[in-house]
Design a protein around this motif. Structure first.
Motif, mmCIF file in Angstrom:
data_model
loop_
_atom_site.group_PDB
_atom_site.id
_atom_site.type_symbol
_atom_site.label_atom_id
_atom_site.label_comp_id
_atom_site.label_asym_id
_atom_site.label_seq_id
_atom_site.Cartn_x
_atom_site.Cartn_y
_atom_site.Cartn_z
ATOM 1 N N VAL A 226 -6.526 14.627 20.458
ATOM 2 C CA VAL A 226 -6.302 16.071 20.331
ATOM 3 C C VAL A 226 -6.562 16.505 18.890
ATOM 4 N N ARG A 227 -7.313 17.583 18.739
ATOM 5 C CA ARG A 227 -7.649 18.115 17.419
ATOM 6 C C ARG A 227 -6.780 19.328 17.122
ATOM 7 N N ILE A 228 -6.098 19.287 15.975
ATOM 8 C CA ILE A 228 -5.250 20.391 15.526
ATOM 9 C C ILE A 228 -5.935 21.061 14.346
ATOM 10 N N VAL A 229 -6.231 22.355 14.480
ATOM 11 C CA VAL A 229 -6.963 23.087 13.452
ATOM 12 C C VAL A 229 -6.086 24.201 12.892
ATOM 13 N N CYS A 230 -5.946 24.224 11.574
ATOM 14 C CA CYS A 230 -5.234 25.304 10.883
ATOM 15 C C CYS A 230 -6.207 26.473 10.748
ATOM 16 N N THR A 231 -5.928 27.566 11.427
ATOM 17 C CA THR A 231 -6.866 28.679 11.464
ATOM 18 C C THR A 231 -6.276 29.922 10.782
ATOM 19 N N PRO A 232 -7.129 30.859 10.376
ATOM 20 C CA PRO A 232 -6.677 32.006 9.570
ATOM 21 C C PRO A 232 -5.805 32.993 10.334
ATOM 22 N N THR A 233 -5.118 33.792 9.568
ATOM 23 C CA THR A 233 -4.340 34.913 10.079
ATOM 24 C C THR A 233 -4.106 35.883 8.920
ATOM 25 N N ARG A 234 -3.423 36.963 9.181
ATOM 26 C CA ARG A 234 -3.220 38.008 8.161
ATOM 27 C C ARG A 234 -1.734 38.351 8.075
ATOM 28 N N HIS A 235 -1.071 37.732 7.105
ATOM 29 C CA HIS A 235 0.380 37.906 7.038
ATOM 30 C C HIS A 235 0.866 37.755 5.597
ATOM 31 N N TYR A 236 2.041 37.205 5.418
ATOM 32 C CA TYR A 236 2.604 36.925 4.095
ATOM 33 C C TYR A 236 3.720 35.900 4.283
ATOM 34 N N ILE A 255 -7.036 21.619 20.330
ATOM 35 C CA ILE A 255 -8.146 21.334 21.245
ATOM 36 C C ILE A 255 -8.018 19.911 21.770
ATOM 37 N N GLY A 256 -7.721 19.798 23.061
ATOM 38 C CA GLY A 256 -7.629 18.496 23.705
ATOM 39 C C GLY A 256 -8.892 18.165 24.459
ATOM 40 N N PRO A 257 -8.968 16.978 25.029
ATOM 41 C CA PRO A 257 -10.164 16.598 25.784
ATOM 42 C C PRO A 257 -10.375 17.426 27.048
ATOM 43 N N GLN A 258 -9.286 18.021 27.580
ATOM 44 C CA GLN A 258 -9.393 18.790 28.813
ATOM 45 C C GLN A 258 -8.985 20.248 28.656
ATOM 46 N N HIS A 259 -8.086 20.544 27.730
ATOM 47 C CA HIS A 259 -7.550 21.894 27.583
ATOM 48 C C HIS A 259 -7.446 22.252 26.111
ATOM 49 N N ARG A 260 -7.243 23.547 25.868
ATOM 50 C CA ARG A 260 -7.024 23.990 24.495
ATOM 51 C C ARG A 260 -6.152 25.247 24.496
ATOM 52 N N PRO A 282 -13.540 28.943 24.218
ATOM 53 C CA PRO A 282 -12.404 29.720 24.740
ATOM 54 C C PRO A 282 -11.131 28.878 24.845
ATOM 55 N N PHE A 283 -9.983 29.560 24.916
ATOM 56 C CA PHE A 283 -8.693 28.900 25.015
ATOM 57 C C PHE A 283 -8.086 29.151 26.393
ATOM 58 N N ASP A 284 -7.522 28.104 26.983
ATOM 59 C CA ASP A 284 -6.908 28.245 28.307
ATOM 60 C C ASP A 284 -5.685 29.159 28.262
ATOM 61 N N ILE A 285 -4.879 29.003 27.203
ATOM 62 C CA ILE A 285 -3.728 29.879 26.984
ATOM 63 C C ILE A 285 -3.728 30.305 25.525
#
Length: 379
Positions: A226-236, A255-260, A282-285
């Motif tokens: 499973v791949r864990i990615v730190c992705t951007p956002t807009r906050h503080y 992101i897993g081999p079957q779902h994300r 795309p993301f399943d959930i």
């Protein structure tokens, strides 16, 4: 007469100085408590200074928020004490107790299911691994025994959770990062995936450095397959009064081999989400924050309203939208259920598949979910 006046002035000055000293000492004693976290050390500070978002001693958004004016601050104060919104539910929020025996078995290697713990906290099983998103089991979203209290209990006790493989933290605010929850999970061997700077808080709370993965945007780690990615956002960020944005904030893409799945964390609307969808969707959930917004542009820029939350779901290319960050704490100037009412309307208008689980109710990405408008019975 002058002599008496001079003595009075001297005594008054001494008394005021003593009071100021006592208040300063008391403030220092409070702020030195571990729940306020810790500043970055030299190694972390060096990483931060090399990060393009770190400027003049703080992290910044790539899309700056509208500055807060004195008038806006005044409006916040007035509305805090005079608003007529129904900010707390008038009846109990329904909670489905999660059977700990159901969680005892290892998650299936092919599957994605989750239940809502409350606010932004979610338990997720993805392709054989267990995750917690911003877990807060505390009674209050506060460093002190005052402040917002929970509307409902968690659907399972913290002690009854199984071993968690990965804990994802979006930022260090008290309604997303709880010291006692962190300490418990760390003692059971969980690994923590956090934005840069938050590792200092965790280490002060006794989390071994080997259990902390501290990431910057677009950095990633593998946990098995499973791949864990730190992705951007807009906050503080920030845990201590007067200290603004000393640590980074993020969303998470897993992101897993079957779902994300995607977790937005707290955020205002941003072009970041289109980039995330293009690169990782795309993301399943998609677990998307919908509550605690307004009034004023400066707040909306970092806490998007429901209509923009639905747009974020579409931008990241989510298949099923799971709304979070509402119905647990009184943190904003709107009715407690306004976020879900507006989200449901916008999702229906735009054709987004929205699920509305009760606290503790399982949502399986591969099975149909029958949503209800349960909040209407609470009103």
């Amino acid at each position: 007469m002058k002599s008496k006046l001079s003595r009075w002035v001297v005594r008054a000055t001494v008394v005021l100085a003593a009071v100021a000293a006592v208040l300063s000492l008391a403030g220092w004693a409070v702020l030195s408590q571990p729940q306020f976290g810790a500043p970055m050390d030299s190694a972390r500070l060096a990483r931060a200074m090399a990060n393009p978002q770190y400027r003049e001693g703080r992290f910044t958004n790539l899309e700056p928020e509208t500055p807060t004016s004195a008038a806006a601050v005044g409006d916040y104060v007035v509305r805090q004490f005079s608003g007529d919104e129904m900010r707390e539910p008038p009846r109990p929020v329904p909670v489905l107790t999660v059977d700990e025996a159901v969680l005892a078995a290892a998650p299936p290697p092919r599957g994605l299911r989750a239940f809502w713990i409350g606010h932004a906290s979610v338990y997720v099983e993805l392709d054989g691994l267990r995750f917690l998103l911003d877990p807060v089991f505390a009674e209050r979203a506060s460093p002190l025994p005052v402040g917002p209290t929970r509307f409902h209990s968690p659907p399972i006790a913290l002690a009854d959770l199984p071993a968690i493989d990965a804990v994802l933290i979006s930022h260090d605010h008290y309604d997303h990062l709880d010291m006692d929850t962190v300490r418990h999970l760390a003692g059971r061997g969980s690994r923590f995936y956090v934005p840069l700077g938050i590792g200092a808080h965790l280490e002060r709370w006794g989390v071994p450095a080997g259990q902390i993965e501290e990431l910057e945007w677009w950095q990633q780690r593998m946990v098995g397959s499973v791949r864990i990615v730190c992705t951007p956002t807009r906050h503080y960020s920030g845990r201590a009064p007067g200290v603004r944005s000393p640590t980074l904030w993020s969303s998470w893409s897993v992101i897993g081999p079957q779902h994300r799945f995607f977790y937005s964390g707290d955020t205002g609307y941003s072009k970041h989400f289109g980039d995330i969808g293009a690169r990782l969707g795309p993301f399943d959930i998609a677990f998307i924050k919908i509550g605690a917004y307004g009034p004023g542009a400066s707040w909306v820029d970092i806490h998007m309203p429901p209509e923009q939350a639905v747009q974020v779901h579409r931008d990241v290319r989510g298949k099923r939208m799971f709304p979070v960050h509402w119905s647990t704490f009184n943190l904003a100037y709107h009715d407690w259920d306004e976020p879900i009412r507006r989200t449901a309307a916008e999702a229906a208008r735009t054709g987004v598949e929205l699920v509305t689980p009760r606290v503790g109710e399982w949502v399986d990405a591969d099975r149909a979910f029958e949503s209800t408008r349960w909040w209407e019975a609470v009103r």
